[in-house]
Design a protein around this motif. Structure first.
Motif, PDB file in Angstrom:
ATOM      1  N   THR A 194      52.698 -13.073 -46.760  1.00 18.66           N
ATOM      2  CA  THR A 194      52.218 -12.922 -45.377  1.00 18.66           C
ATOM      3  C   THR A 194      50.823 -13.495 -45.185  1.00 18.66           C
ATOM      4  N   LYS A 195      50.103 -13.699 -46.286  1.00 18.06           N
ATOM      5  CA  LYS A 195      48.744 -14.243 -46.187  1.00 18.06           C
ATOM      6  C   LYS A 195      48.684 -15.566 -46.924  1.00 18.06           C
ATOM      7  N   ASP A 196      48.190 -16.561 -46.287  1.00 19.42           N
ATOM      8  CA  ASP A 196      48.092 -17.884 -46.920  1.00 19.42           C
ATOM      9  C   ASP A 196      46.953 -17.890 -47.938  1.00 19.42           C
ATOM     10  N   GLY A 197      47.234 -18.504 -49.098  1.00 21.18           N
ATOM     11  CA  GLY A 197      46.199 -18.716 -50.105  1.00 21.18           C
ATOM     12  C   GLY A 197      45.700 -17.468 -50.788  1.00 21.18           C
ATOM     13  N   LEU A 198      46.527 -16.389 -50.868  1.00 21.16           N
ATOM     14  CA  LEU A 198      46.100 -15.169 -51.554  1.00 21.16           C
ATOM     15  C   LEU A 198      46.093 -15.405 -53.062  1.00 21.16           C
ATOM     16  N   GLU A 199      44.962 -15.219 -53.684  1.00 20.09           N
ATOM     17  CA  GLU A 199      44.784 -15.522 -55.108  1.00 20.09           C
ATOM     18  C   GLU A 199      44.404 -14.240 -55.866  1.00 20.09           C
ATOM     19  N   LEU A 200      45.074 -14.037 -57.010  1.00 21.77           N
ATOM     20  CA  LEU A 200      44.713 -12.945 -57.919  1.00 21.77           C
ATOM     21  C   LEU A 200      43.904 -13.532 -59.076  1.00 21.77           C
ATOM     22  N   VAL A 201      42.782 -12.874 -59.440  1.00 21.13           N
ATOM     23  CA  VAL A 201      41.950 -13.367 -60.528  1.00 21.13           C
ATOM     24  C   VAL A 201      41.909 -12.315 -61.640  1.00 21.13           C
ATOM     25  N   SER A 202      41.875 -12.809 -62.887  1.00 22.81           N
ATOM     26  CA  SER A 202      41.864 -11.929 -64.063  1.00 22.81           C
ATOM     27  C   SER A 202      40.435 -11.563 -64.430  1.00 22.81           C
ATOM     28  N   PRO A 203      40.254 -10.568 -65.297  1.00 17.37           N
ATOM     29  CA  PRO A 203      38.915 -10.298 -65.847  1.00 17.37           C
ATOM     30  C   PRO A 203      38.447 -11.502 -66.673  1.00 17.37           C
ATOM     31  N   PRO A 204      37.154 -11.799 -66.666  1.00 16.84           N
ATOM     32  CA  PRO A 204      36.673 -12.912 -67.493  1.00 16.84           C
ATOM     33  C   PRO A 204      36.873 -12.614 -68.983  1.00 16.84           C
ATOM     34  N   PHE A 205      37.042 -13.653 -69.785  1.00 17.15           N
ATOM     35  CA  PHE A 205      37.140 -13.493 -71.240  1.00 17.15           C
ATOM     36  C   PHE A 205      36.478 -14.692 -71.911  1.00 17.15           C
ATOM     37  N   TYR A 206      36.129 -14.509 -73.178  1.00 12.64           N
ATOM     38  CA  TYR A 206      35.414 -15.531 -73.938  1.00 12.64           C
ATOM     39  C   TYR A 206      36.298 -16.039 -75.072  1.00 12.64           C
ATOM     40  N   THR A 207      36.048 -17.302 -75.436  1.00 12.39           N
ATOM     41  CA  THR A 207      36.767 -17.860 -76.580  1.00 12.39           C
ATOM     42  C   THR A 207      36.256 -17.299 -77.895  1.00 12.39           C
ATOM     43  N   SER A 208      35.029 -16.820 -77.928  1.00 13.44           N
ATOM     44  CA  SER A 208      34.437 -16.136 -79.076  1.00 13.44           C
ATOM     45  C   SER A 208      33.224 -15.372 -78.556  1.00 13.44           C
ATOM     46  N   GLN A 209      32.512 -14.717 -79.453  1.00 10.63           N
ATOM     47  CA  GLN A 209      31.392 -13.912 -79.003  1.00 10.63           C
ATOM     48  C   GLN A 209      30.320 -14.772 -78.323  1.00 10.63           C
ATOM     49  N   TYR A 210      30.135 -16.003 -78.812  1.00  9.70           N
ATOM     50  CA  TYR A 210      29.137 -16.900 -78.220  1.00  9.70           C
ATOM     51  C   TYR A 210      29.801 -18.172 -77.690  1.00  9.70           C
ATOM     52  N   GLY A 211      31.089 -18.053 -77.279  1.00  7.33           N
ATOM     53  CA  GLY A 211      31.837 -19.235 -76.851  1.00  7.33           C
ATOM     54  C   GLY A 211      31.880 -19.423 -75.346  1.00  7.33           C
ATOM     55  N   TYR A 212      32.940 -20.130 -74.912  1.00  8.11           N
ATOM     56  CA  TYR A 212      33.113 -20.464 -73.501  1.00  8.11           C
ATOM     57  C   TYR A 212      33.597 -19.237 -72.726  1.00  8.11           C
ATOM     58  N   LYS A 213      33.151 -19.164 -71.461  1.00  7.17           N
ATOM     59  CA  LYS A 213      33.570 -18.071 -70.592  1.00  7.17           C
ATOM     60  C   LYS A 213      34.637 -18.601 -69.641  1.00  7.17           C
ATOM     61  N   LEU A 214      35.832 -17.966 -69.653  1.00  2.00           N
ATOM     62  CA  LEU A 214      36.980 -18.452 -68.878  1.00  2.00           C
ATOM     63  C   LEU A 214      37.504 -17.342 -67.990  1.00  2.00           C
TER      64      LEU A 214
END
Length: 485
Positions: free
Chosen positions: A342-362
């Protein structure tokens, strides 16, 4: 005790050749002849010291019989009957004998004629108790008998100095009112038996006494310590106000709510107000400083907001995933799917997570009703790179493979051999030229990179991807390509 001749001769043992009563059994003293006496003409036997007792009724031991005395013979004539001739008397009376008490330890040994005199002084010989208690006691034990065991002895109680007989002293022992005994309540004090009842009632440290304030019973030696802590003991107000005294248990409530002399801080103390004064001045202070208190509360609210943000940030760090794999659980699937349609472009987003403790944030995102080419027919999934704390130390652009997997619930992998959950999986390796995977600025890419046609709505309904109105999506970054910092 002085024995007559007939009494002490009954205890002697004589040689058979001169014994007038050979078969008698009353002898208990051995007679050892010093020299063999000459045998009388009437008896030629040479037998030596066989023992026999003398008795006026026994038969003679030799062929020539001694005359039998008539009844009631006077004692003065007994010697004529025992010794028929002077030579026999001399031989017998000169014989070596032991004391009749030699088995009791008497070591006396001498001629028979001296035995009577010895028995009058022998310490092992029994004599009548001088107190006439009826006991025959050896002389050696007479002192102890008179001092301790004679029932007619006179003895003085060592405590009350009253004289008693032996039996009376035994009955008196344990009841003497002047004897010191230990207190029955085990207070450790020794008291005269006659004063024990007074001691237990007035002086005993272990007697029970009732607390006059709370009514409980305590030992007398602990009552004072109880009084220092008794909750009902009256105590004055420590602030010396006009009220009181109060029960110790009620003192805190009085100080907290009623005491007018108590110094109290302002109710806005936590906000920074430094007023401190008697309770009756607090109300006037609050009315006079309303605006100042309001300013202090505003400043306090701002500080608390900063602290809350810091705590939220710390909690977020504690709950952040640093494994490089996100298992995203999406609940209320039917409601969210209906809302997406019913709503155009409704997006669900996940909690952020890292590839390692000092890695990339995704961060992963999902369009339940599709996006771009998959709009209205598919579910679209994407991943985006967010600005991280350690981006300056990482290699750019992001170049690690990413795999999306939508799990089927309650089924095994192909072949049913336990190879894991079935599902739909898609993966890609980022192109170094893609702008989506360059080092992100403060404003990251709004969409990211992914699959607009990840799974169709028709396939979702046909296979068990949705169960209990929940869907599981896994986003995995290949750990072999994660750059260690």
């Amino acid at each position: 005790m002085v024995r007559s001749l007939s009494q002490w001769t009954k205890t002697l043992s004589f040689p058979a050749r001169i014994s007038p009563n050979r078969n008698s059994k009353d002898c208990n003293v051995n007679v050892l002849p010093i020299t063999p006496p000459p045998a009388p003409p009437r008896n030629k036997s040479t037998s030596t010291s066989s023992a026999s007792t003398m008795s006026s009724s026994s038969s003679p031991s030799s062929s020539s019989s001694s005359p039998t005395p008539p009844p009631n013979v006077p004692i003065t004539e007994i010697s004529q009957i025992i010794y028929p001739d002077p030579e026999s008397e001399k031989a017998i009376m000169g014989s070596l004998v032991f004391c009749i008490h030699h088995k009791q330890g008497c070591k006396w040994s001498d001629e028979l004629r001296k035995l009577k005199a010895h028995l009058n002084t022998c310490k092992h010989d029994a004599i009548q108790c001088p107190n006439k208690c009826g006991s025959q006691i050896p002389r050696v034990m007479m002192t102890d008998h008179l001092a301790f065991t004679c029932i007619l002895r006179r003895a003085i109680c060592e405590f009350c100095n009253v004289e008693f007989t032996g039996i009376g002293l035994e009955d008196h022992a344990g009841t003497c009112s002047s004897e010191p005994i230990y207190c029955e309540s085990k207070c450790g004090t020794r008291v005269l038996r006659g004063r024990m009842s007074i001691h237990r009632a007035k002086d005993c440290a272990k007697r029970l006494r009732r607390c006059p304030h709370c009514g409980r019973e305590f030992c007398a030696d602990t009552l004072a310590a109880h009084g220092a802590t008794c909750p009902r003991s009256p105590v004055p107000c420590p602030q010396r106000c006009d009220a009181g005294p109060f029960a110790r248990a009620d003192l805190d409530a009085h100080l907290r709510d009623e005491c007018k002399a108590l110094t109290v801080p302002c109710t806005f103390k936590e906000a920074g107000c430094r007023f401190k004064g008697p309770r009756h001045l607090l109300e006037a202070h609050l009315e006079a400083n309303t605006s100042a208190h309001l300013s202090l509360m505003v400043a306090l609210s701002g500080r608390q907001g900063q602290q809350i943000n810091m705590l939220k940030s710390a909690m977020a760090k504690l709950s952040t995933n640093y494994t490089g794999t996100l298992l995203w659980k999406i609940t209320d699937w039917s409601v969210k799917m209906q809302e997406a349609k019913t709503k155009d472009g409704l997006e669900l987003v996940s909690p952020p997570f890292y590839t390692s403790q000092y890695g990339y944030k995704l961060q992963a995102s999902m369009f339940l009703n599709g996006n771009g080419p998959g709009e209205g027919t598919h579910v679209s999934v994407y991943i985006k790179v967010l600005p991280g704390e350690y981006d300056a130390l990482l290699k750019w652009p992001f170049s690690h493979s990413v795999t999306f997997t939508l799990f089927e619930q309650g089924t095994l992998g192909s072949g049913g051999g336990g190879g894991g959950q079935g599902g739909v999986a898609e993966s890609f390796v980022p192109d170094p030229t893609w702008e989506n995977f360059q080092r992100p600025s403060t404003e990251p890419d709004a969409l990211g990179f992914g699959f607009p046609r990840f799974v169709s709505h028709e396939l979702l309904n046909r296979r068990p991807f949705v169960r209990d109105d929940t869907v599981f999506l896994r986003v995995k970054v290949d750990p072999s390509k994660i750059v260690a910092v």
